[in-house]
Design an enzyme around this catalytic site. Sequence first.
Site: not given
Ligand code: DQA
Length: 144
Positions: A11-12, A19, A24, A76, A79, A100, A102, A109
């Site tokens: 998501p997002n 964003r 990011y 990735n 959240a 994984e 990110h 954080r």
């Molecule tokens: C994220 C880190 C997550 O905590 C966050 O909710 C994201 C992006 C990252 O790529 O840094 O949406 O996965």
Amino acid sequence: MTDTIYVLNGPNLNLLGLREPEIYGSDTLDDIAGMLEDRAHDLGVEVDVRQSNHEGHLVDWLHEAQAEGAKAVLLNAGAYTHTSIALLDAIRSIRTPVIEVHLSDPMTREEFRHVSYVGMAAVDEVKGLGAQSYVIALEKAAKL
Ligand code: DQA
């Protein structure tokens, strides 16, 4: 097994570039997909980059990765990383190795980002390097 590496984004992440760029970065997901395609070409693998805001799509795509004989998955989960027992179970349900990924480093954080359900089942992780996190994860996946 095929040479395809699934790159699944939660998501997002469709809003990357717009964003919170201070966290990011300014690369869009399309920019990252382009970088991965170039690197994949050099490494002799294929990438299949996808994004969804829906948890169940990510579960379905993990199952598909296994069914289609994908070499690995870069995940990735955004959240959902910190909330999704369904993703943990899906990763445990397949033999395809999941790395994984990110952009940021969730451990530096807010405390609610310190738990990673994905990390409980992933074979490896790359975080905190912006778009390069994906490229390094791809290099690791190509070696699996
Ligand atoms: C994220 C880190 C997550 O905590 C966050 O909710 C994201 C992006 C990252 O790529 O840094 O949406 O996965």
